[in-house]
Write an enzyme that holds these catalytic residues in place. Structure first.
Site, PDB file in Angstrom:
ATOM      1  N   GLY A  56      51.437  17.238  70.730  1.00  0.00           N
ATOM      2  CA  GLY A  56      51.456  15.834  70.339  1.00  0.00           C
ATOM      3  C   GLY A  56      51.758  15.537  68.886  1.00  0.00           C
ATOM      4  O   GLY A  56      52.246  14.454  68.560  1.00  0.00           O
ATOM      5  N   THR A  92      55.025  10.960  61.560  1.00  0.00           N
ATOM      6  CA  THR A  92      54.142  11.721  62.443  1.00  0.00           C
ATOM      7  C   THR A  92      52.890  12.173  61.692  1.00  0.00           C
ATOM      8  O   THR A  92      51.821  12.287  62.288  1.00  0.00           O
ATOM      9  CB  THR A  92      54.872  12.950  63.041  1.00  0.00           C
ATOM     10  N   GLY A 113      48.848  22.304  56.756  1.00  0.00           N
ATOM     11  CA  GLY A 113      48.540  21.649  58.031  1.00  0.00           C
ATOM     12  C   GLY A 113      47.557  20.510  57.851  1.00  0.00           C
ATOM     13  O   GLY A 113      46.847  20.428  56.850  1.00  0.00           O
ATOM     14  N   GLY A 145      46.180  18.688  61.073  1.00  0.00           N
ATOM     15  CA  GLY A 145      45.590  18.238  62.340  1.00  0.00           C
ATOM     16  C   GLY A 145      44.072  18.205  62.294  1.00  0.00           C
ATOM     17  O   GLY A 145      43.438  17.273  62.793  1.00  0.00           O
ATOM     18  N   GLU A 146      43.474  19.208  61.684  1.00  0.00           N
ATOM     19  CA  GLU A 146      42.005  19.286  61.676  1.00  0.00           C
ATOM     20  C   GLU A 146      41.391  18.363  60.621  1.00  0.00           C
ATOM     21  O   GLU A 146      40.436  17.652  60.888  1.00  0.00           O
ATOM     22  CB  GLU A 146      41.514  20.719  61.427  1.00  0.00           C
TER      23      GLU A 146
END
Ligand code: FES
Ligand code: FES
Lengths: 740, 207
Positions: free
Chosen positions: A467, A631, A699, A701-702
């Site tokens: 996603g 995004t 990154g 996402g977390e």
């Protein structure tokens, strides 16, 4: 050859490469593939929590219309990998249909295969099982004394300086925190479609965060050749961690497909999603914190107990953040697991760290109020310029700037800092903030890049996209490097036959696979330069050649530049292909590489009903270069939404008389809906990290979720003077807690 | 008549029905071998094939004459039999909105509607929105505002969003949030979805 980057802010941020497929319904998720002669599997599950299957009567089910087979421990085909003794150190594991033992409520005991979904569903109700029940333990609170040190090495204890130093501090704090079991609940139901094309070859359409990982598991279990195990997973309808392992029901479906010699498709029910694909385990934490009156931390002790299963051990980094987030000379942590008769947990977005950050960042807030120091200022006074755990520099850290950006945006300085002082009509108003952090990893991945004389660039790697927009980010990296428009680039993923890439997890995909895309593009440019030197720019070497705006030409001779397609045609070359493996170098080991987030929220609390509404959110990401702004912003928003659920509503409730969840559906387990979510402001530092990878991107996402629940709890405190240390912050807790 | 007699009567009539060759030819989708077996021994397995009802239904402008089991939901009919997999299954219980389609212009959760209840009705699914290559304005707006991540809830959100405006329930962001709350997005794309709906609403075009 000159390297050309186009990371420039004024190129418009493009839409997702798979947007059209997703809005037209043409994107296909695993359950949407049809194979000739396809059959449907439905699971029969145990209503008993512990014991063994005494008898299993499948006759009526077998006779029911359309039923092809009923698979169970009585008639399962051989799975060589299940016949070997279990690996040391993690418990026996769940060898589905290889035992009559029941380890948890909802464990599959049979799989009915029929020619339609309805017939399989009906026939599953006809399977009769008798159980020998044993006494079981599912109650976390009642069994805390049975927690043990995890078998996983290094997870148990950490110390620097003196143990429990907080107990001698001028100002001390000792608090307990609780987070309940949280379910990932991606919108897409889990399952798999498996088909044996021959006795040695199986194909699977799966819901997986790692096609290579699924391939590996099935290869090992069924003792096959890896190239004869093919996994496809082009679109994944969310996962948040649940698809990081191959679950027993997937293996069961592969077994069933082998047994019936036809494709079998199995899709879990939403209820089964609560018992078969893991969860964020409930955890109890104790935090001791000591500081001088001037607001300098002198000691932190962080202890945690997390739930695991009796048959398989699960550990996560609940106490990790405490070890390095603040410059504190004395820190010790202790982590234990409590094995219960439940399904094994699995990492859920911001795994462990999100649990730990709730405790640490709540305590930081509580201490700041106790000291009479602004919570942002208190954090700055204890700012770690270098990593105090590993005694080495951070690769990059702009958290001070992030505090400032977030505070300015939400109007932090304009609030009245006195708890319970702000109002909006009937509602009490509060502001809270917190910090989040997660390792910014980079593994190894391989990318194949093919540029053809029709002007198309194809990139391939066996990664998944659950996603975040992996395909979009990869195309953006290639587009910037090659100077090619989005439409001319295609990134292929979700297929185990493509060049290998790791599973999508731990916020490392962009860093890992993006680096390989970067390196593949550079290697491609080198090949194109060599090709150009043969004819088009005969006699020139790559030093004389430059790439700019999708064209290749001679240095200082802009008129010489031609497009890639033309170059290939001029040199009678249909395509140029490179395959590049890329991984982090040794030099990076000398740095601690983390992504950081700062969350600011405003809440409204209704004093009469105890209802809490999050009314404003500002999340700031310090995650290096932002490759794809659109995004990335959506990632931050998504994390905040997950954080609202964790903070205010999400809680899987088990009835310990039966060992069964009572709210195993979306009506009773409350994930945030439209009405719970305000506008979310996501800001980024957007400065490259010089160490992690060629893009300078870390990154995120977390970090989008880590710490968020503490920001909400801290805002609730500011609004009401009530310190709630047990999630979710439901109205009853607000009403029953006394203001300080 | 007792319950037992009732069920015998039902079976008898089914068998009589099957023995009439004119009825057999009407069952166009039953394979020949099955028909043969049906005429011989009425074994339960085979009888199952005939426990279907005729259904005429219009989906995305196309008429379908079908024969479906009465227990098949509209969602499963669309996904498993018509291969229109744009409508998603997220719960099968009317709790998530992933399966939202329009029936005669109104939004419903297709997992809560049996296919046979939709006799003669007009169904529009996500696959029926675009005109050839030209996307529906709501689809365009979702792409522009990044109103999704994994995309699984997206077809349901879009179908619901269009209906939300048509119903007159999109007059403020707060109202949109309220009337879109039956459509869960676990990726948390809500703010962007609301932006997309506001834009389409304000454009005022025909939906
Ligand atoms: S699948 Fe129909 S509402 Fe969830
Ligand atoms: S986009 Fe993933 S659930 Fe909404």
């Amino acid at each position: 050859m000159e390297k050309q980057f186009f990371f420039d802010a004024d190129t418009p941020d493009p839409d997702r490469v798979d947007g059209r497929a997703k809005v037209t319904g043409s994107a296909r998720y695993f359950a949407e593939y049809t194979l000739p002669d396809m059959t449907y599997g439905v699971l029969v599950t145990s209503p008993v929590t512990k014991g063994r299957i005494k008898a299993l009567d499948t006759k009526a089910a077998e006779k029911a219309p359309g039923v092809i087979a009923v698979l169970s421990h009585l008639n399962k085909p051989s799975v060589p990998g299940y016949e070997a003794p279990p690996a040391e150190g993690r418990g026996p594991g769940m060898r589905i249909f290889y035992t009559d033992k029941i380890y948890f409520n909802g464990q599959p005991v049979a799989l009915v295969v029929a020619d339609s979904f309805e017939r399989a569903t009906y026939a599953a109700t006809l399977v009769r099982a008798q159980y020998e029940k044993e006494e079981f333990r599912t109650d976390f609170d009642a069994n805390l004394d049975k927690a043990v040190a995890p078998r996983a090495p290094g997870a148990a204890e950490y110390k620097r300086g003196n143990i429990d130093a907080y107990k001698n501090a001028e100002v001390q704090l000792e608090s307990e925190y609780f987070i309940p079991t949280e379910m990932h609940n991606p919108m897409e139901l889990h399952g798999i479609l498996a088909h044996w094309e021959s006795p040695e070859k199986v194909i699977m359409y799966a819901k997986t965060q790692g096609v290579k990982a699924t391939q590996q598991t099935v290869t090992n279990l069924f003792k096959l050749q890896a190239q004869n195990v093919q996994v496809f997973s082009e679109f994944v309808g969310g996962a948040f961690g649940i698809a990081l392992r191959t679950w027993p029901h997937e293996v069961a479906t592969v077994m069933a497909a082998k047994m019936v010699g036809k494709p079998v498709k199995l899709v879990l029910t939403r209820e089964q999603m609560f018992t078969m694909v893991g969860y964020r385990p409930q955890a109890k934490q104790k935090l001791g914190m000591g500081a001088t009156k001037a607001g300098i931390l002198t000691g932190i002790t962080h202890e945690a107990i997390g739930q695991t299963a009796t048959y398989d051990e699960f550990t996560e980094g609940i106490v990790n953040m405490t070890k390095f987030m603040y410059a504190c000379p004395n820190v010790n942590t202790r982590y234990k697991v409590l094995p219960l008769d439940v399904c094994v947990p699995i990492w859920m977005r911001g795994p462990g760290e999100a649990t730990g950050a709730f405790a640490l960042e709540s305590a930081m807030d509580e201490m700041a109020y106790r000291l009479g120091i602004d919570p942002v200022e208190f954090r700055i006074r204890n700012y770690a310029e270098t990593d105090p755990q590993r005694n080495q520099p951070f690769s990059s850290k702009y958290v001070k700037e992030a505090y400032q950006m977030g505070a300015d945006k939400i109007g932090w300085s304009k609030r009245n800092p006195v708890p319970g002082s702000m109002k909006n009509g009937d509602w009490q108003v509060g502001y809270g903030m917190s910090t989040g952090v997660f390792t910014a990893g980079r593994g190894g991945a391989t990318v194949r890049a093919v540029i053809s004389d029709d002007g198309m660039l194809l990139l391939q790697s066996a990664v998944s996209d659950i996603g975040p927009g992996t395909g979009t980010a990869m195309v953006k990296i290639a587009s910037d490097l090659m100077g090619m428009p989005f439409e001319k680039i295609r990134f292929e993923l979700g297929n185990s036959s493509l060049p290998p890439a790791p599973s999508q997890g731990g916020s490392s995909t962009l860093s890992t696979v993006g680096s390989a895309v970067n390196d593949a593009c550079l290697a491609l440019q080198e090949q194109l330069a060599i090709l150009a030197g043969q004819k088009t720019f005969a006699g020139k070497t790559k030093q004389d050649i430059v790439f700019s705006n999708g064209r290749i030409g001679l240095k200082n001779e802009p008129a010489s530049a031609i497009g890639y397609a033309e170059l290939l045609r001029q040199n009678n070359t249909p395509a140029v292909e490179v395959t590049k493996d890329s991984r982090q170098g040794e030099a990076a080991r000398k740095y601690s590489i983390y992504s950081f987030s700062i969350h600011f929220v405003e809440v409204n609390v209704h004093p009469a009903t105890g209802v809490v509404k999050v009314t404003k959110i500002v999340s700031v990401g310090d995650a290096g270069t932002i490759v794809s702004a659109k995004t990335a912003a959506s990632q931050m928003i998504g994390g905040a939404v997950g954080g609202i659920g964790m903070a205010l509503t999400e809680e899987a409730i088990m009835d310990h008389r039966f060992g069964r969840y009572v709210n195993h559906n979306f009506a009773d387990y409350h994930v945030p809906v439209h009405a719970d979510v305000p506008h979310v402001e996501s800001l980024f530092i957007n400065k490259p990290d010089p160490i992690i990878n060629p893009m300078g991107a870390k990154g995120m996402g977390e970090i989008a979720l880590i710490g968020f629940s503490a920001a909400v709890a801290n805002a609730v405190f500011h609004a009401t003077g009530k310190r709630i240390r047990s999630l979710p912050i439901t109205p009853d807790k607000i009403l029953q807690t006394k203001a300080v | 008549m007792s319950d037992k007699n009732k069920s015998t009567a039902h079976n008898d009539s089914r068998r009589n029905f099957l023995r009439q060759s004119s009825a057999l030819t009407a069952l166009a989708i039953a394979p020949q071998a099955v028909l043969k077996a049906a005429e011989g021994k009425m074994d339960e397995k085979i009888a199952g094939y005939f426990e279907k009802m005729p259904l005429s239904i219009e989906v995305n402008g196309k008429m379908h004459q079908l024969s479906v089991e009465p227990r098949v939901t509209l969602l499963d009919l669309l996904r498993e039999q018509l291969h229109l997999t744009g409508s998603k299954k997220g719960c099968d219980h009317g709790q998530c909105g992933a399966c939202t389609v329009h029936v005669n212009g109104s939004r419903i959760n297709s997992c809560l509607s049996l296919a046979v209840m939709n006799e003669g009705k007009k169904i529009t699914t996500i696959e029926g929105l675009a005109q050839g290559d030209k996307l529906h304005p709501m689809q365009e707006a979702f792409i522009k505002h990044d109103g999704f991540q994994c995309g699984y809830c997206t077809p349901g959100q879009i179908m619901s969003a269009i209906a939300c405006i048509k119903e007159g329930h999109a007059n403020s962001e707060a109202e949109i949030r309220e009337y879109m709350s039956g459509n869960i997005c676990r990726c948390g794309a809500y703010p962007n979805i609301v932006d997309a709906i506001v834009e389409v609403k304000n454009a005022g075009g025909k939906l």
